[in-house]
Design an enzyme around this catalytic site. Sequence first.
Site, PDB file in Angstrom:
ATOM      1  NE  ARG A 194    -102.342  28.951   6.484  1.00  0.00           N
ATOM      2  CZ  ARG A 194    -102.962  29.816   5.673  1.00  0.00           C
ATOM      3  NH1 ARG A 194    -102.798  29.726   4.356  1.00  0.00           N
ATOM      4  NH2 ARG A 194    -103.752  30.750   6.173  1.00  0.00           N
ATOM      5  CE  LYS A 217    -106.611  27.788   8.916  1.00  0.00           C
ATOM      6  NZ  LYS A 217    -105.833  28.353  10.064  1.00  0.00           N
ATOM      7  CG  HIS A 269     -97.612  29.069  11.443  1.00  0.00           C
ATOM      8  ND1 HIS A 269     -98.145  28.587  10.264  1.00  0.00           N
ATOM      9  CD2 HIS A 269     -98.396  30.131  11.787  1.00  0.00           C
ATOM     10  CE1 HIS A 269     -99.204  29.313   9.919  1.00  0.00           C
ATOM     11  NE2 HIS A 269     -99.369  30.264  10.828  1.00  0.00           N
ATOM     12  NE  ARG A 272     -99.762  32.276   7.192  1.00  0.00           N
ATOM     13  CZ  ARG A 272    -100.313  32.568   6.022  1.00  0.00           C
ATOM     14  NH1 ARG A 272     -99.636  32.350   4.900  1.00  0.00           N
ATOM     15  NH2 ARG A 272    -101.536  33.077   5.959  1.00  0.00           N
ATOM     16  CG  HIS A 295    -104.471  36.643   6.733  1.00  0.00           C
ATOM     17  ND1 HIS A 295    -103.582  37.485   7.360  1.00  0.00           N
ATOM     18  CD2 HIS A 295    -104.070  35.387   7.046  1.00  0.00           C
ATOM     19  CE1 HIS A 295    -102.694  36.777   8.026  1.00  0.00           C
ATOM     20  NE2 HIS A 295    -102.967  35.505   7.849  1.00  0.00           N
ATOM     21  CE1 TYR A 304     -97.206  38.276  11.578  1.00  0.00           C
ATOM     22  CE2 TYR A 304     -99.232  38.359  10.296  1.00  0.00           C
ATOM     23  CZ  TYR A 304     -98.268  37.637  10.967  1.00  0.00           C
ATOM     24  OH  TYR A 304     -98.362  36.277  11.032  1.00  0.00           O
TER      25      TYR A 304
END
Length: 324
Positions: A194, A217, A269, A272, A295, A304
């Site tokens: 990010r 995050k 973003h 990413r 994640h 994806y």
Amino acid sequence: MSIKKTDKGWQVDCRPDGRDGKRVRRTFPTKAEATRYESFIMGQAAQGKDWNPSRDPRRLSQLIDIWHIAHGQTLRDGKRRLTALKTIATALADPAARTLKAAQFLEYRATRLDSGISPKTANNELTYLNAVYNELHRTKVIDYPNPLAGIRPIAIRQKELAYLTHDQITELLDTLQHPGAHLITKISLSTGCRWGEAEGLHSRQIRNSQITFTDTKSGKNRSVPISKALESEIKAYGKGELFTSGTLSAFRRALKKTSIELPKGQAAHVLRHTFASHFMINGGNIITLQRILGHSSITMTMRYAHLSPDHLQDAVKLNPLVST
């Protein structure tokens, strides 16, 4: 304490917790019922139990304060959540927390949606309130269940995840004149990080041809390999805290000067998304991508999966027309 006859029946009038405690007055049709009630509440008080726990008078704002002190302040976004929760409580007229009804929140949510907030923001607000009630019930600060537990979040349509082509990447890098923004862009395209993760880098986080991202995050550190060339470029850029604030604004200004068109709400973003998309297009493994992106759930990374060269290819080989 006393039990006395009134026009409406037999009234219990006492203070279970002593002279300075709450005064309890309740009327019954018979003296026997009044006597049993008096004995019950006095016994409960002797055991240290509230005579009427379901009558918790605390306002929603008070529970929010209790939640924040006990738990909220330990969260990464604790201050932001507190501000949001206080705003919600005010909008709901700060009711006694135990009396809040699902219908009240649904009406509030409908008004918020009409005002233009996104469904995601509305879902976040529901999540924040649920967290307050659930945490305080779990820790026995309140003895009633979450009144919003039955409300479903709004179903959100999956957004288009745009990514840059090789020509667009070249155009963007050629347009970026800000040295810091230029280097952060290359770091993001090389690691899928990010923008804020890259902007907060310290030189000690780059070693042995890999970058270790901290303060992420998810709250978990992760290390991603980089090329020798990029490592040398970063080390040549400086030491200590590598970047100053303002790089994101420089990126956005440069992006506007390019021919690149992105869906609403996407800017930095997209870098990413570009890393993840090209990773899968080039035959990358979805589990590896999950670890690189950090994640917590594979569900997020699966967005994806359709870009993989082999994704759903069995539809071509196994459809009923193949054998005809």
